[in-house]
Write a protein that holds these residues in place. Structure first.
Motif, PDB file in Angstrom:
ATOM      1  N   GLY A   1       0.807  -1.215   0.000  1.00  0.00           N
ATOM      2  CA  GLY A   1       0.000   0.000   0.000  1.00  0.00           C
ATOM      3  C   GLY A   1       0.836   1.258   0.000  1.00  0.00           C
ATOM      4  N   ARG A   2       0.366   2.266   0.719  1.00  0.00           N
ATOM      5  CA  ARG A   2       1.050   3.564   0.742  1.00  0.00           C
ATOM      6  C   ARG A   2       2.141   3.639   1.806  1.00  0.00           C
ATOM      7  NH1 ARG A   2      -1.982   6.247  -2.808  1.00  0.00           N
ATOM      8  NH2 ARG A   2      -4.167   5.632  -2.957  1.00  0.00           N
ATOM      9  N   MET A   3       2.272   2.596   2.600  1.00  0.00           N
ATOM     10  CA  MET A   3       3.330   2.572   3.609  1.00  0.00           C
ATOM     11  C   MET A   3       4.655   2.060   3.050  1.00  0.00           C
ATOM     12  SD  MET A   3       4.032   3.322   6.814  1.00  0.00           S
ATOM     13  CE  MET A   3       2.704   3.179   8.017  1.00  0.00           C
ATOM     14  N   GLU A   4       4.615   1.341   1.939  1.00  0.00           N
ATOM     15  CA  GLU A   4       5.837   0.669   1.496  1.00  0.00           C
ATOM     16  C   GLU A   4       6.952   1.646   1.149  1.00  0.00           C
ATOM     17  OE1 GLU A   4       7.783  -3.174   0.742  1.00  0.00           O
ATOM     18  OE2 GLU A   4       6.241  -2.323   2.051  1.00  0.00           O
ATOM     19  N   SER A   5       6.606   2.775   0.543  1.00  0.00           N
ATOM     20  CA  SER A   5       7.654   3.753   0.211  1.00  0.00           C
ATOM     21  C   SER A   5       8.291   4.322   1.477  1.00  0.00           C
ATOM     22  CB  SER A   5       7.081   4.884  -0.651  1.00  0.00           C
ATOM     23  OG  SER A   5       6.027   5.553   0.022  1.00  0.00           O
ATOM     24  N   ILE A   6       7.515   4.391   2.562  1.00  0.00           N
ATOM     25  CA  ILE A   6       8.055   4.837   3.844  1.00  0.00           C
ATOM     26  C   ILE A   6       9.006   3.786   4.398  1.00  0.00           C
ATOM     27  CG2 ILE A   6       7.443   5.448   6.224  1.00  0.00           C
ATOM     28  CD1 ILE A   6       4.736   6.486   5.027  1.00  0.00           C
ATOM     29  N   ARG A   7       8.616   2.518   4.312  1.00  0.00           N
ATOM     30  CA  ARG A   7       9.509   1.435   4.744  1.00  0.00           C
ATOM     31  C   ARG A   7      10.816   1.474   3.957  1.00  0.00           C
ATOM     32  NH1 ARG A   7       4.445  -1.782   3.910  1.00  0.00           N
ATOM     33  NH2 ARG A   7       3.444  -2.033   5.939  1.00  0.00           N
ATOM     34  N   TRP A   8      10.723   1.642   2.648  1.00  0.00           N
ATOM     35  CA  TRP A   8      11.910   1.696   1.796  1.00  0.00           C
ATOM     36  C   TRP A   8      12.835   2.834   2.225  1.00  0.00           C
ATOM     37  CZ3 TRP A   8      14.364  -0.305  -2.622  1.00  0.00           C
ATOM     38  CH2 TRP A   8      13.792  -1.470  -3.170  1.00  0.00           C
ATOM     39  N   LEU A   9      12.263   4.013   2.448  1.00  0.00           N
ATOM     40  CA  LEU A   9      13.095   5.180   2.750  1.00  0.00           C
ATOM     41  C   LEU A   9      13.762   5.055   4.110  1.00  0.00           C
ATOM     42  CD1 LEU A   9      13.969   7.816   1.403  1.00  0.00           C
ATOM     43  CD2 LEU A   9      12.079   8.961   2.577  1.00  0.00           C
ATOM     44  N   LEU A  10      13.013   4.599   5.098  1.00  0.00           N
ATOM     45  CA  LEU A  10      13.618   4.378   6.414  1.00  0.00           C
ATOM     46  C   LEU A  10      14.736   3.336   6.334  1.00  0.00           C
ATOM     47  CD1 LEU A  10      10.442   4.370   8.701  1.00  0.00           C
ATOM     48  CD2 LEU A  10      12.341   5.993   8.850  1.00  0.00           C
TER      49      LEU A  10
ATOM     50  N   THR B   1       1.272  10.546   3.400  1.00  0.00           N
ATOM     51  CA  THR B   1       2.484   9.850   2.950  1.00  0.00           C
ATOM     52  C   THR B   1       3.604  10.800   2.541  1.00  0.00           C
ATOM     53  OG1 THR B   1       1.097   8.030   2.196  1.00  0.00           O
ATOM     54  CG2 THR B   1       3.365   8.091   1.384  1.00  0.00           C
ATOM     55  N   ARG B   2       3.288  11.792   1.722  1.00  0.00           N
ATOM     56  CA  ARG B   2       4.350  12.677   1.229  1.00  0.00           C
ATOM     57  C   ARG B   2       4.957  13.499   2.354  1.00  0.00           C
ATOM     58  NH1 ARG B   2       0.718  12.657  -3.279  1.00  0.00           N
ATOM     59  NH2 ARG B   2       1.751  12.069  -5.223  1.00  0.00           N
ATOM     60  N   ALA B   3       4.130  13.933   3.301  1.00  0.00           N
ATOM     61  CA  ALA B   3       4.661  14.695   4.448  1.00  0.00           C
ATOM     62  C   ALA B   3       5.622  13.828   5.259  1.00  0.00           C
ATOM     63  CB  ALA B   3       3.513  15.183   5.336  1.00  0.00           C
ATOM     64  N   ILE B   4       5.255  12.570   5.450  1.00  0.00           N
ATOM     65  CA  ILE B   4       6.110  11.642   6.202  1.00  0.00           C
ATOM     66  C   ILE B   4       7.427  11.422   5.454  1.00  0.00           C
ATOM     67  CG2 ILE B   4       6.319   9.276   7.058  1.00  0.00           C
ATOM     68  CD1 ILE B   4       3.181   9.320   7.290  1.00  0.00           C
ATOM     69  N   LEU B   5       7.332  11.183   4.159  1.00  0.00           N
ATOM     70  CA  LEU B   5       8.538  10.941   3.356  1.00  0.00           C
ATOM     71  C   LEU B   5       9.460  12.160   3.359  1.00  0.00           C
ATOM     72  CD1 LEU B   5       6.905   9.106   0.320  1.00  0.00           C
ATOM     73  CD2 LEU B   5       8.434   8.074   2.010  1.00  0.00           C
ATOM     74  N   ASN B   6       8.887  13.350   3.247  1.00  0.00           N
ATOM     75  CA  ASN B   6       9.706  14.567   3.236  1.00  0.00           C
ATOM     76  C   ASN B   6      10.398  14.781   4.577  1.00  0.00           C
ATOM     77  OD1 ASN B   6       8.962  15.042   0.601  1.00  0.00           O
ATOM     78  ND2 ASN B   6       7.450  16.619   1.103  1.00  0.00           N
ATOM     79  N   TYR B   7       9.717  14.473   5.651  1.00  0.00           N
ATOM     80  CA  TYR B   7      10.323  14.607   6.980  1.00  0.00           C
ATOM     81  C   TYR B   7      11.499  13.651   7.133  1.00  0.00           C
ATOM     82  CZ  TYR B   7      10.841  14.877  12.045  1.00  0.00           C
ATOM     83  OH  TYR B   7      11.343  15.053  13.309  1.00  0.00           O
ATOM     84  N   ILE B   8      11.281  12.394   6.746  1.00  0.00           N
ATOM     85  CA  ILE B   8      12.347  11.382   6.844  1.00  0.00           C
ATOM     86  C   ILE B   8      13.536  11.787   5.968  1.00  0.00           C
ATOM     87  CG2 ILE B   8      12.960   8.984   6.312  1.00  0.00           C
ATOM     88  CD1 ILE B   8       9.955   8.324   6.959  1.00  0.00           C
ATOM     89  N   ALA B   9      13.243  12.232   4.741  1.00  0.00           N
ATOM     90  CA  ALA B   9      14.313  12.609   3.820  1.00  0.00           C
ATOM     91  C   ALA B   9      15.120  13.789   4.352  1.00  0.00           C
ATOM     92  CB  ALA B   9      13.721  12.939   2.449  1.00  0.00           C
ATOM     93  N   THR B  10      14.437  14.749   4.952  1.00  0.00           N
ATOM     94  CA  THR B  10      15.129  15.905   5.516  1.00  0.00           C
ATOM     95  C   THR B  10      15.967  15.496   6.723  1.00  0.00           C
ATOM     96  OG1 THR B  10      13.328  17.365   4.785  1.00  0.00           O
ATOM     97  CG2 THR B  10      14.823  18.228   6.470  1.00  0.00           C
ATOM     98  N   LYS B  11      15.382  14.706   7.597  1.00  0.00           N
ATOM     99  CA  LYS B  11      16.060  14.278   8.829  1.00  0.00           C
ATOM    100  C   LYS B  11      17.324  13.482   8.524  1.00  0.00           C
ATOM    101  CE  LYS B  11      15.141  11.451  12.996  1.00  0.00           C
ATOM    102  NZ  LYS B  11      15.435  12.399  14.081  1.00  0.00           N
ATOM    103  N   TYR B  12      17.283  12.660   7.477  1.00  0.00           N
ATOM    104  CA  TYR B  12      18.402  11.768   7.193  1.00  0.00           C
ATOM    105  C   TYR B  12      19.209  12.183   5.953  1.00  0.00           C
ATOM    106  CZ  TYR B  12      16.363   9.041  10.885  1.00  0.00           C
ATOM    107  OH  TYR B  12      15.866   8.658  12.099  1.00  0.00           O
ATOM    108  N   ASN B  13      19.093  13.471   5.600  1.00  0.00           N
ATOM    109  CA  ASN B  13      19.959  14.059   4.575  1.00  0.00           C
ATOM    110  C   ASN B  13      19.802  13.379   3.214  1.00  0.00           C
ATOM    111  OD1 ASN B  13      21.799  16.055   3.842  1.00  0.00           O
ATOM    112  ND2 ASN B  13      23.580  14.736   4.205  1.00  0.00           N
TER     113      ASN B  13
END
Length: 223
Positions: free
Chosen positions: A14-23, A68-80
């Motif tokens: 679903g829409r969580m998988e891209s978050i799992r991938w990024l983390l 989803t996009r807000a979560i991904l952007n936060y993770i991407a910013t936090k982890y450079n």
């Protein structure tokens, strides 16, 4: 010390998988709290943790984040993983939105009525080879670098490689005419954090099957 991020979703892509991938690509360990029954779903909503009554929801840094996009952007910013300046972020956003357009077509495919599935797959194939992948092949060719933006790993690379795996599941031949994208997929897949995520037994989810789809429909009371 902050605890691990907690991911609230059903046990599927679903829409969580891209978050799992990024983390995972960022080397961040995370916990998953699966929504397994309609009662689980009701409790999560009734507790007031879902701003828009929707998941994904991720608990991270004391926040309960949704969208989803807000979560991904936060993770991407936090982890450079979001570029070095505003122009690089603009490029990353443009590429990511294009990736999301095609990914969305693939994500919703299991929900497609059987009599429409063949046509939807044909459209996905056409858009893959004629609209989306040529753009990213051209980007890589234009600058000759290992990554899409700024010659360093960003969320755009991670999202694109995740998409390439989904495209291959539909039809491996779709990547045949994109040698630079195939090389990017190999390069990203061999990064230690990503390689670990791609191993059997990881938190990466398989393609959704009929049984999992029916369970998700039951949990979320979908028709």
């Amino acid at each position: 010390m902050a605890g691990k991020p907690k991911l609230h979703y059903f046990n599927g892509r679903g829409r969580m998988e891209s978050i799992r991938w990024l983390l995972a690509a960022a080397g961040v360990e995370f916990e998953e709290i699966f929504i397994e029954t309609p009662e689980d779903w009701d409790k999560l909503r009734n507790d007031g943790h879902l701003m828009f009554q929707q998941v994904p929801m991720v608990e991270i840094d004391g926040m309960k984040m949704v969208q989803t996009r807000a979560i991904l952007n936060y993770i991407a910013t936090k982890y450079n993983l979001y570029g070095k300046d505003i122009k690089e972020r603009a490029l990353i956003d443009m590429y990511t939105e294009g990736i999301a357009d095609l990914s969305e077509m693939i994500i919703v495919l299991p929900l497609c009525p059987p009599d429409q599935k063949e046509a939807k797959i044909a459209l996905i194939k056409e858009r893959t080879t004629d609209r989306y992948l040529p753009v990213f092949e051209k980007v890589l060719k234009s600058h000759g670098q290992d990554y899409l933006v700024g010659n360093r790993l960003s969320k755009a690379d991670i999202h694109l490689v995740e998409l390439l795996y989904y495209v291959e599941e539909i039809d491996p031949s779709l990547l045949a005419n994109f040698p630079l994208l195939k090389a990017l997929k190999t390069r990203i897949s061999n990064l230690p954090t990503v390689k670990k995520f791609l191993q059997p037994g990881s938190q990466r989810k398989p393609p959704i099957d009929e049984k999992s789809l029916e369970q998700a429909k039951k949990i979320f009371r979908m028709k």
